[in-house]
Design a protein around this motif. Structure first.
Motif, short mmCIF file in Angstrom:
data_model
loop_
_atom_site.label_atom_id
_atom_site.label_comp_id
_atom_site.label_asym_id
_atom_site.label_seq_id
_atom_site.Cartn_x
_atom_site.Cartn_y
_atom_site.Cartn_z
N ALA A 65 0.86 -1.18 0.00
CA ALA A 65 0.00 0.00 0.00
C ALA A 65 0.89 1.23 0.00
N ALA A 66 0.54 2.21 -0.81
CA ALA A 66 1.36 3.42 -0.94
C ALA A 66 0.46 4.62 -1.20
N SER A 67 1.05 5.80 -1.13
CA SER A 67 0.33 7.03 -1.43
C SER A 67 0.83 7.60 -2.75
N GLU A 68 -0.09 8.07 -3.55
CA GLU A 68 0.23 8.60 -4.87
C GLU A 68 -0.25 10.04 -4.97
N THR A 69 0.56 10.89 -5.56
CA THR A 69 0.17 12.30 -5.69
C THR A 69 -0.98 12.46 -6.67
N CYS A 70 -1.95 13.27 -6.28
CA CYS A 70 -3.05 13.61 -7.17
C CYS A 70 -3.42 15.07 -6.88
N TRP A 71 -4.47 15.56 -7.50
CA TRP A 71 -4.84 16.96 -7.31
C TRP A 71 -6.36 17.07 -7.15
N THR A 72 -6.75 18.01 -6.30
CA THR A 72 -8.17 18.32 -6.10
C THR A 72 -8.44 19.70 -6.70
N ILE A 73 -9.48 19.80 -7.51
CA ILE A 73 -9.83 21.06 -8.18
C ILE A 73 -11.02 21.69 -7.46
N LEU A 117 -15.01 20.93 -7.32
CA LEU A 117 -15.27 20.51 -8.69
C LEU A 117 -14.99 19.03 -8.88
N ARG A 118 -13.78 18.59 -8.51
CA ARG A 118 -13.48 17.16 -8.61
C ARG A 118 -12.27 16.82 -7.74
N ARG A 119 -12.34 15.68 -7.10
CA ARG A 119 -11.24 15.17 -6.29
C ARG A 119 -10.35 14.24 -7.11
N ARG A 120 -9.13 14.11 -6.65
CA ARG A 120 -8.20 13.07 -7.10
C ARG A 120 -8.06 13.00 -8.62
N VAL A 121 -7.74 14.10 -9.25
CA VAL A 121 -7.48 14.07 -10.69
C VAL A 121 -5.99 13.82 -10.90
N ASP A 122 -5.65 13.28 -12.08
CA ASP A 122 -4.25 13.00 -12.36
C ASP A 122 -3.54 14.25 -12.85
N LYS A 123 -2.24 14.13 -13.08
CA LYS A 123 -1.42 15.28 -13.46
C LYS A 123 -1.86 15.87 -14.80
N GLU A 124 -2.26 15.02 -15.72
CA GLU A 124 -2.68 15.48 -17.05
C GLU A 124 -3.89 16.40 -16.94
N MET A 125 -4.88 16.00 -16.14
CA MET A 125 -6.07 16.84 -15.97
C MET A 125 -5.72 18.14 -15.26
N ALA A 126 -4.91 18.03 -14.19
CA ALA A 126 -4.54 19.23 -13.43
C ALA A 126 -3.79 20.22 -14.31
N ASP A 127 -2.89 19.72 -15.16
CA ASP A 127 -2.14 20.60 -16.06
C ASP A 127 -3.05 21.24 -17.09
N ALA A 128 -4.06 20.50 -17.56
CA ALA A 128 -4.99 21.04 -18.55
C ALA A 128 -5.82 22.18 -17.93
N VAL A 129 -6.23 22.01 -16.68
CA VAL A 129 -6.97 23.08 -15.98
C VAL A 129 -6.08 24.30 -15.80
N ARG A 130 -4.85 24.08 -15.39
CA ARG A 130 -3.91 25.18 -15.16
C ARG A 130 -3.65 25.95 -16.45
N THR A 131 -3.50 25.22 -17.55
CA THR A 131 -3.23 25.86 -18.85
C THR A 131 -4.42 26.72 -19.29
N TRP A 132 -5.63 26.19 -19.16
CA TRP A 132 -6.82 26.96 -19.58
C TRP A 132 -6.96 28.22 -18.75
N CYS A 133 -6.76 28.12 -17.44
CA CYS A 133 -6.88 29.30 -16.57
C CYS A 133 -5.83 30.35 -16.92
N SER A 134 -4.63 29.89 -17.23
CA SER A 134 -3.56 30.82 -17.57
C SER A 134 -3.84 31.52 -18.89
N GLU A 135 -4.31 30.78 -19.89
CA GLU A 135 -4.57 31.35 -21.20
C GLU A 135 -5.76 32.31 -21.20
#
Length: 445
Positions: A65-73, A117-135
């Protein structure tokens, strides 16, 4: 009149300044912490950094059992510009794969300071949200680092490991038993904010690092566990086991558990999915409260560790206890002789030897080697019910084992001497020899 006016003004000044001085004394001397906390709450945004949960390892180092990094939006709708409410709802619902109408409703609550909005998203989703907000210059969309529990071996040791909830708190198995040990200490980021609750344009923050939980190393050997699970799974299929099968491997020198399984088992990565297809179909055929109750019952049964939570009749395994008691009291020796004619009549009940065996004349040691039922009924009669019951306690069979897993049943069901029936005078043994009759002891630990 002037004199009275002066005195009145002086008194009012003294009272006003006295009250002011007293208030300053209270604020600065008596209760400064409360007001300091209020000020900090108004001036700082406190963002929690979740601590990684400690790992669970097998004795040979396999990560179970281990812990994995994720992101909450999350979002603060009141910080989002009016013209971006609808575009943000549309874009983020597509990126996060969530419902557009619900997202738009959340963003439309212009006074809201926080919504999930959503819990436990992966890096790809988190980066996509960050990119849209920045643009698009969107303010108020928060991408918070989080952790989630993962079990790298998948459908392996589910009944032992258990699982956690969405907040990474242990709910079952070892995750529950050692929850306090495995839970770390969350960190924080303190960021300055203005009077409207928005982050200040200037960069100002204080970081308090999160402390991960402790690592838990088991006595379980992953290789032995794999062999055991494979063998028990094969036995379940071969014999069409309906109510799950149990297997335990123990180090006889130390009592350490080297492997333990209940099959079929569940995947701790997805513990709420019913593994048994027939049971799952039965649950899905229901609706409403009836379905909810059936689903909960099925899940509880699936999670139950039968190896420690159910009572079993020990059968021939208990002959070892009977043998040890007889040898320890001296009523028998390894060379003591007994007769097996294939069956034996005790108080009107006939007990047969397994598989129709007739062993004839045999010694104590031979009877133990072939697990002869008539032989051990005679050994139990020699031992006597009082002494026999005393050895239940001597072998700690009246209490739980104290294994560090939740759900162990804390009692045993066993015969006491006064429940073993009346002592009869004589019983004709199959060999025709008359011996003193005594109802044979039995135990169900």
């Amino acid at each position: 009149m002037r004199r009275r006016t002066r005195i009145f003004c002086i008194c009012m000044a003294v009272i006003c300044f006295g009250v002011l001085l007293w208030r300053l004394f209270v604020l600065q001397i008596i209760d400064p912490e409360d007001y300091a906390a209020r000020a900090a709450d108004q001036q700082l945004r406190d963002t929690v950094i979740p601590a990684a949960r400690g790992e669970i390892l097998s004795s040979d180092g396999t990560v179970l059992a281990a812990s994995e990094t994720c992101w909450t939006i999350r979002a603060s709708p009141r910080e989002l510009a009016d013209e971006l409410v609808e575009p943000a709802a549309k874009a983020l619902s597509e990126i996060l794969e969530i419902d557009y109408e619900e997202t738009l409703e959340k963003f439309s609550q212009r006074s809201s300071n926080d919504c999930l909005l959503r819990r436990r998203v992966d890096k790809e989703m988190a980066d996509a949200v960050r990119t849209w907000c920045s643009e698009n210059g969107a303010e108020g969309i928060q991408i918070r680092q989080d952790t989630k529990r993962v079990y790298p071996e998948g459908d392996f040791m589910g009944c032992l490991l258990g699982f956690t909830d969405v907040d990474n708190a242990g709910l079952w198995g070892l995750e529950l038993q050692y929850n306090e040990l495995l839970t770390g200490e969350n960190g924080r980021v303190l960021t300055a904010k203005n009077a409207w609750g928005y982050d200040m344009p200037e960069t100002y923050s204080t970081l308090i690092e999160a402390v991960p939980g402790a690592t838990l190393t088991l006595t379980i050997d992953a290789n032995i566990q794999h062999y055991l699970e494979s063998a028990v799974s094969a036995a379940v299929q071969e014999h069409n086991v309906a109510s799950r099968a149990v297997g335990i491997v123990m180090d006889v020198q130390t009592g350490a558990i080297l492997a333990m399984t209940v099959k079929p088992d569940y995947d701790p990565n997805d513990p709420r999915t019913i593994v048994n297809e027939e049971v799952r179909d039965q649950v899905n055929a229901l609706s409403g409260e009836e379905r909810s109750a059936a689903l909960q019952a099925a899940q509880q049964a699936q999670w139950r560790n039968k190896a420690i939570s159910d009572l079993y009749e020990p059968g021939s395994v208990f002959k070892l206890i009977t043998a040890a008691a007889a040898l320890d009291t001296g009523v028998c020796t390894p060379d003591s002789q007994f007769v097996c004619a294939g069956s034996i009549n005790v108080a009107g009940t006939r007990f047969r030897c397994a598989n129709g065996h007739i062993h004839g004349l045999e010694t104590f040691a031979q009877g133990l080697a072939v697990s002869c039922n008539p032989c051990f009924i005679q050994i139990g009669a020699r031992l006597g019910k009082e002494a026999f019951c005393d050895y239940f306690e001597a072998f700690d069979l009246r209490e739980g084992t104290g294994i560090d897993l939740p759900g162990e049943i804390k009692k045993s069901e066993y015969y006491t001497a006064d429940r073993m029936g009346p002592i009869q005078d004589f019983v004709p043994w199959p060999s025709g020899v008359l011996r003193k009759k005594q109802r044979p002891p039995a135990a169900v630990p």
